[in-house]
Structure formats: C-alpha cells, structure tokens
Write a protein that holds these residues in place. Structure first.
Motif, PDB file in Angstrom:
ATOM      1  N   ARG A  47       0.825  -1.208   0.000  1.00 27.38           N
ATOM      2  CA  ARG A  47       0.000   0.000   0.000  1.00 27.38           C
ATOM      3  C   ARG A  47       0.864   1.266   0.000  1.00 27.38           C
ATOM      4  NH1 ARG A  47      -5.299  -0.539   1.435  1.00 27.38           N
ATOM      5  NH2 ARG A  47      -5.257   1.359   2.670  1.00 27.38           N
ATOM      6  N   THR A  50       1.901   1.725  -3.654  1.00 28.16           N
ATOM      7  CA  THR A  50       0.796   2.155  -4.516  1.00 28.16           C
ATOM      8  C   THR A  50       0.118   3.429  -4.019  1.00 28.16           C
ATOM      9  OG1 THR A  50      -0.607   0.626  -3.291  1.00 28.16           O
ATOM     10  CG2 THR A  50       0.251  -0.148  -5.388  1.00 28.16           C
ATOM     11  N   GLN A  51       0.698   4.080  -3.042  1.00 31.79           N
ATOM     12  CA  GLN A  51       0.195   5.365  -2.531  1.00 31.79           C
ATOM     13  C   GLN A  51      -1.153   5.270  -1.824  1.00 31.79           C
ATOM     14  OE1 GLN A  51       0.652   8.825  -5.145  1.00 31.79           O
ATOM     15  NE2 GLN A  51       1.855   7.570  -6.545  1.00 31.79           N
ATOM     16  N   LEU A  52      -1.507   4.077  -1.377  1.00 35.76           N
ATOM     17  CA  LEU A  52      -2.706   3.992  -0.539  1.00 35.76           C
ATOM     18  C   LEU A  52      -2.340   4.319   0.910  1.00 35.76           C
ATOM     19  CD1 LEU A  52      -4.429   0.804  -2.020  1.00 35.76           C
ATOM     20  CD2 LEU A  52      -5.066   3.197  -2.363  1.00 35.76           C
ATOM     21  N   ARG A  90       0.618   5.573 -12.572  1.00 35.63           N
ATOM     22  CA  ARG A  90       0.279   4.927 -13.852  1.00 35.63           C
ATOM     23  C   ARG A  90       1.216   3.755 -14.166  1.00 35.63           C
ATOM     24  NH1 ARG A  90      -3.370   6.534 -13.167  1.00 35.63           N
ATOM     25  NH2 ARG A  90      -3.660   4.322 -13.426  1.00 35.63           N
ATOM     26  N   LEU A  94      -2.623  -2.860  -9.259  1.00 38.77           N
ATOM     27  CA  LEU A  94      -2.748  -3.593  -7.998  1.00 38.77           C
ATOM     28  C   LEU A  94      -3.957  -4.509  -8.050  1.00 38.77           C
ATOM     29  CD1 LEU A  94      -1.970  -4.093  -4.995  1.00 38.77           C
ATOM     30  CD2 LEU A  94      -3.330  -2.087  -4.401  1.00 38.77           C
ATOM     31  N   PHE A  96      -6.334  -6.825  -5.661  1.00 33.55           N
ATOM     32  CA  PHE A  96      -6.683  -6.926  -4.244  1.00 33.55           C
ATOM     33  C   PHE A  96      -7.093  -8.345  -3.865  1.00 33.55           C
ATOM     34  CE2 PHE A  96      -7.545  -2.615  -5.580  1.00 33.55           C
ATOM     35  CZ  PHE A  96      -7.142  -1.825  -4.526  1.00 33.55           C
ATOM     36  N   ASN A 100     -12.431  -6.179  -5.337  1.00 32.50           N
ATOM     37  CA  ASN A 100     -12.891  -4.793  -5.475  1.00 32.50           C
ATOM     38  C   ASN A 100     -13.305  -4.428  -6.892  1.00 32.50           C
ATOM     39  OD1 ASN A 100     -12.544  -4.239  -2.763  1.00 32.50           O
ATOM     40  ND2 ASN A 100     -10.440  -3.542  -3.024  1.00 32.50           N
ATOM     41  N   ARG A 162      -8.560  -6.061 -15.547  1.00 34.27           N
ATOM     42  CA  ARG A 162      -8.793  -4.627 -15.355  1.00 34.27           C
ATOM     43  C   ARG A 162      -7.481  -3.895 -15.100  1.00 34.27           C
ATOM     44  NH1 ARG A 162     -12.395  -2.545 -10.266  1.00 34.27           N
ATOM     45  NH2 ARG A 162     -10.591  -3.369  -9.141  1.00 34.27           N
ATOM     46  N   ALA A 163      -6.617  -4.507 -14.280  1.00 33.47           N
ATOM     47  CA  ALA A 163      -5.321  -3.880 -13.995  1.00 33.47           C
ATOM     48  C   ALA A 163      -4.428  -3.894 -15.237  1.00 33.47           C
ATOM     49  CB  ALA A 163      -4.642  -4.597 -12.838  1.00 33.47           C
TER      50      ALA A 163
ATOM     51  N   GLY B 138     -12.742  -0.409  -0.205  1.00 30.46           N
ATOM     52  CA  GLY B 138     -12.064  -1.026  -1.340  1.00 30.46           C
ATOM     53  C   GLY B 138     -12.479  -0.429  -2.685  1.00 30.46           C
ATOM     54  N   GLN B 139     -13.713   0.056  -2.780  1.00 26.30           N
ATOM     55  CA  GLN B 139     -14.163   0.675  -4.022  1.00 26.30           C
ATOM     56  C   GLN B 139     -13.368   1.949  -4.304  1.00 26.30           C
ATOM     57  OE1 GLN B 139     -17.001  -0.366  -6.217  1.00 26.30           O
ATOM     58  NE2 GLN B 139     -16.202  -2.197  -5.246  1.00 26.30           N
ATOM     59  N   GLU B 141     -10.393   2.588  -3.093  1.00 26.62           N
ATOM     60  CA  GLU B 141      -8.994   2.231  -3.318  1.00 26.62           C
ATOM     61  C   GLU B 141      -8.789   1.724  -4.737  1.00 26.62           C
ATOM     62  OE1 GLU B 141      -7.810  -0.368  -0.130  1.00 26.62           O
ATOM     63  OE2 GLU B 141      -7.750   1.297   1.303  1.00 26.62           O
ATOM     64  N   ALA B 142      -9.708   0.867  -5.197  1.00 30.14           N
ATOM     65  CA  ALA B 142      -9.599   0.365  -6.565  1.00 30.14           C
ATOM     66  C   ALA B 142      -9.664   1.529  -7.548  1.00 30.14           C
ATOM     67  CB  ALA B 142     -10.714  -0.635  -6.854  1.00 30.14           C
ATOM     68  N   LYS B 144      -8.882   4.625  -7.039  1.00 30.05           N
ATOM     69  CA  LYS B 144      -7.672   5.453  -6.958  1.00 30.05           C
ATOM     70  C   LYS B 144      -6.519   4.816  -7.731  1.00 30.05           C
ATOM     71  CE  LYS B 144      -4.458   7.787  -4.037  1.00 30.05           C
ATOM     72  NZ  LYS B 144      -3.787   7.935  -2.759  1.00 30.05           N
ATOM     73  N   ILE B 145      -6.334   3.510  -7.537  1.00 30.62           N
ATOM     74  CA  ILE B 145      -5.260   2.803  -8.240  1.00 30.62           C
ATOM     75  C   ILE B 145      -5.440   2.900  -9.750  1.00 30.62           C
ATOM     76  CG2 ILE B 145      -4.301   0.512  -8.705  1.00 30.62           C
ATOM     77  CD1 ILE B 145      -3.543   1.352  -6.020  1.00 30.62           C
ATOM     78  N   LEU B 146      -6.699   2.846 -10.197  1.00 28.90           N
ATOM     79  CA  LEU B 146      -6.953   2.894 -11.637  1.00 28.90           C
ATOM     80  C   LEU B 146      -6.813   4.313 -12.185  1.00 28.90           C
ATOM     81  CD1 LEU B 146      -9.973   0.440 -11.740  1.00 28.90           C
ATOM     82  CD2 LEU B 146      -7.694   0.023 -12.650  1.00 28.90           C
TER      83      LEU B 146
END
Ligand code: ATP
Ligand code: MG
Lengths: 254, 238
Positions: A47, A50-52, A90, A94, A96, A100, A162-163, B138-139, B141-142, B144-146
């Motif tokens: 995390r 990935t900047q979470l 970019r 990630l 999960f 998600n 999707r990723a 999680g929604q 977070e997903a 944001k990652i995208l």
C-alpha cells in the motif's frame, strides 16, 4: 534495469511501527514473492508503493521516477507533486485480495472504464483491449456478465484484466488467492505464472509457499516490520539458517 | 330515509352543481399539491446530497473543531426535531415578525416549497450519508489505483451504488411527502387538503374529504409503482 527501489522505508500507525527500515529492489521482468506471518507489514508495504498509505521516511523510486525521498535534515518523507504522483501511479497495477470490482458495471465496463476516462482511449480501442485480455483470462464469454454472477476465481481474473488493461509496468498482488476456495486458487496462480513467463514484473504477497518457491525469482520474508530474508527461493526455502524463517516455514507442511 | 327519497327532496340540478363545484375546486387544490410535491423533490434531493457532504466534511480548524460538520449537524437535528408544521409557519410568518415585511398571499407557495425543501433535505441528507458510508473502502482504493479523479470516483463509482442502496428509504420519504403536503394548510396554501376542508365546511358534506382521501391514496399508489419500476431497473446486479 531497476523497476522499483525501496530505501530505508519507515512507517508507523501511531506508536506501532509497521515498516522498520525496509530496503529492497525489483529488477525488470522479475517476480518477487513476499511472505511472512499475519501483521508483519506485507500489505502496508504494498500500500505504500501504490500510494494507498504514505510513508514516514525513506525513498521510493518507481521506474526511475522518484515518488518520495527523505533528503531533508529531519529525514521526513517528502512526496513529489500531486501531478507527478498521479503519473507515477500509472506505472503500477494492484490486484486486491477481495477483487474490489465495481459491482454496478458489467465485466466489460469494469475493464474499459479507466481506459476511457483515465487514459482517454476510444470505446472501440478499449473494448478490443478488454476482449483480448478476457480471452487470455479464459473469460471470453463473460463480457456482459456482472461481477455478482461470477465465481470468486472468475472475479479475480477480471480484476487482473482490469489492472492489465492500463498496461502497468509493475503488477502488485496482495494475497490474490486468500479469499478464494482452495479449488479456485489454482486458476489464479496459473494466470500469474503465465504472466511471469511473459516477463511481467510482479510483486506478489502470498501465503502459497509452493507457488512462491516455484514461480518467484526472489523471495522476501518479513516479520514484525523487518525484512528477515531477501534471496532466491532456494536460499530462503532450502538453505536459510535463520530461526524465525525456519519456524515460519515449518508451519507450512510442505 | 333512503337515498332515492333524498333526491326527491332536493332539486336534481342542485346536487349536480354542488358535486361539479366540489370537484372543480378540489381539482385546483390537487394541482397545487402536485406542484408542491414535485418542487420539493426537485430541490430537496440535490440539496440533501449537498447537506450530506457537509455532514461528512472533515474540514477542521484546530484539532477537533469541524465547523461545516457542526453546522450541518445542528441543521439536521433542528429539522428532524421540530414539527414540519411549525417550520412552515416560521418560513411563512418569519419575514413579517423578524423584518416587518408585509406578507402577500403570493408568498404562500414559495413559503411552502422552501419549508418542505429544507425539511426534506435534512432527511435525505441522512439517507445519503448512510448510503455513502456503506460503500466499502475497497471501491475507493480500486478507483484510486486505476487513476480515477475524486469526482469521477464519486459520480461514476460510488453514487450509482449509493442510489441503489438507498432507494427503499427514499421511497418511504417520498410517500410520506405526499401525505405531508397537507400540512401546508396551516398557511392557507390552497392545496388539496385545505380545499377539501374549506368545501366540506361550506357544503356540510363529507364528499370533499372522501375525494381528498382517494386522491392521496391514488397519488401514493402511483409513487409506489414508479419507485418499484426504478428499483427493478436497478436490480440488474446484487
Ligand atoms: N490503517 C491502519 N491503522 C492502524 N494500524 C494498521 C493499519 N493498517 C495496518 N495496521 C497495523 O499494521 C500492522 C501490519 O499490518 P499489515 O496489514 O501490513 O500486515 P500483513 O502482513 O499484510 O498481514 P496479513 O497477512 O494478515 O494480511 C498490523 O499490526 C496492523 O494492525
Ligand atoms: Mg495483508
């Protein structure tokens, strides 16, 4: 070529220091498996990349771009501008533990939405990319399904698609099979194995020791916020002299 | 006395005129009820969303003082904690008592719409907030990652899911609103119920009340059918 450089990363939640001076690199095309007991900081590490989460101090360089550094006299982490952070993110994808996926979007739209709204690709181009990926994931007939209509393993494959649709340079997985029934983990591990054969750079947090041993180029064993081991699977799984590593591995009846 | 004999006593044109009269007058009231109903929804639904943002605002001065959150919290609690009838009266008579502004009857409709809108916005705000807070982290977070922006995340990913979740609660409020419109009688806004009461008194007849009852019931039946349709439309995923 280094895809990821982590230098002296520290991160605390309140008084609880979760990452204690973590340093490691990931080379292009390399698969890194991160193993370790629950609470050792594996997710927090992913995390942070990935900047979470934000780190307290240390340096993170992703594909040559510095995300954060601690060059000031106080050693505090200093992040680059918001725009640069977005650009750096970019480079990363990630996956999960609990997928998600967006439940109100079809499988197709789950994969195309970011391509269109973030990368600005056309509908046709993004759908073509999505179809290719779905085929690769063995889901070519599921593009109109909704996530709730899919098995856990299928949902996870959609989330990998999707990723991948955003062509990340590093793909990170946080326990991608932990939410799945044992008979479904195989299909996900197979996908990751195929990506490894294509020389996709990946970081995989996992409790699947056989998989880590078989697929990873490097294995990091973490415990209580420290990196205890960082080496080839052979070094970590077969020849470790470290008591904690041996104790951890002995819990997995291999 | 049978109904037939009653008709013999009264000249037939009299009953006919009265019934027609009653229905035309009620028709005017009906229209005003419908105007009040839709105006309230059009204003209160978006306003409620705005209020819910305020209610969830994290903007703080110092460590613990969150001014926007506090203000909206007080607003919501006053709106929910005092009778709507009182609020309608305050909005209507307030300008006169506070500033000495002369109230014209043209203000009635505006006062009713304002009072209903700010009252219902408070209820809607709490419904929105419940819905927004129920969306898993999680929604976000997903998203944001995208690479989705904050507003893309909210409007494309979070809000559609919120709407589906809160629809049953919204339906409840809308049905209550249909019945609540009758409260506008306190400022003599000539909506359905006000008219029914007036005519009933003048004609000493129950017919206006029966007609009003049927009107509210049918109105709510239509609301239920429409909301049910929307719910079904959103049932394409779980
Ligand atoms: N948001 C948070 N706030 C406070 N503490 C947290 C937070 N996230 C994680 N922690 C703490 O940080 C430590 C490391 O957690 P982390 O989730 O990184 O472990 P992990 O190695 O991924 O474990 P697991 O194998 O169970 O997923 C734990 O002690 C956890 O309680
Ligand atoms: Mg974890």
């Amino acid at each position: 070529m280094k895809m990821l450089e982590m230098k002296n990363i520290r991160k605390s939640f309140g008084d609880n220091e979760v990452l204690k001076n973590i340093s490691f690199d990931v080379e292009k095309g390399e698969v890194l498996a991160i193993i370790g007991p629950s609470g050792s900081g594996k997710s927090t590490l992913l995390r942070s990349i990935t900047q979470l989460e934000t780190i307290d101090s240390g340096e993170i360089i992703i594909c040559g771009d510095t995300l954060v550094s601690s060059t000031g006299y106080d050693g505090k982490a200093q992040y680059v501008s918001k725009k640069e952070r977005a650009a750096i993110s970019r480079h990363l994808g990630l996956v999960f533990q609990n997928f998600n996926l967006f439940p109100h979007f079809s499988v197709m739209r789950n994969i195309t939405e970011a391509q269109r709204k973030v990368l600005g690709r056309s509908k046709e181009a993004s759908e073509e990319i999505a179809r290719k990926l779905l085929k690769k994931m063995g889901l070519e007939n599921k593009e109109n399904a909704y996530p709730c209509e899919l098995s856990g393993g299928q949902q996870q494959r959609v989330s990998i698609a999707r990723a991948l649709a955003l062509s990340p340079e590093i793909l990170l997985f946080d326990e991608p099979t932990s939410a799945l029934d044992p008979e479904l983990t195989g299909e996900i591990l197979k996908v990751i194995r195929e990506l490894a054969e294509e020389k996709m750079t990946m970081i995989v947090v996992t409790h699947e020791m056989l998989f880590a041993e078989g697929v990873a180029d490097k294995v990091i064993f973490m415990d209580k916020g420290y990196i205890i081991e960082n080496g080839t699977p052979e070094e970590v799984f077969k020849n470790s002299e470290n008591e904690r590593t041996k104790a951890f591995l002995s819990n997995y009846n291999r | 006395m049978t109904a037939e004999s009653q008709i013999e006593v009264l000249p037939p044109w009299c009953i006919k005129m009265t019934l027609q009269n009653i229905l035309t007058q009620l028709g005017g009231g009906m229209l005003k009820t419908i105007i009040l109903f839709f105006s309230t929804l059009i204003i209160a639904l978006p306003l409620g969303l705005l209020v819910s943002f305020g209610r969830m605002s994290k903007l703080s001065i110092g460590k613990h003082f969150k001014p926007i959150k506090l203000i909206t919290q007080i607003y919501i609690s006053v709106m929910r904690g005092t009778p709507l009838m009182l609020q309608i009266m305050v909005v209507y008579f307030g300008p006169y008592y506070l500033f000495g502004i002369k109230i014209s009857s043209a203000y009635q409709i505006y006062a009713a719409i304002i009072a209903f809108s700010i009252n219902y916005a408070a209820y809607f705000a709490e419904i929105y907030r419940g819905g927004i807070e129920s969306i898993p982290q999680g929604q976000y977070e997903a998203a944001k990652i995208l690479g989705f922006s904050k507003s893309q995340t909210f409007f494309r990913i979070v809000f559609p899911q919120v709407m589906k979740r809160i629809l049953p609660s919204i339906t409840n409020e809308v049905i209550t609103l249909v019945k609540d419109t009758s409260l506008a009688f306190v400022i003599a806004y000539a909506e359905m119920f006000t008219m029914a009461k007036r005519i009933a008194a003048k004609e000493t007849s129950m017919i206006p009340f029966v007609a009003a009852g049927i009107f509210y019931y049918v109105f709510n039946l239509l609301v239920a059918i429409v909301m049910n349709r929307i719910e079904k439309k959103m049932a394409y995923y779980k």
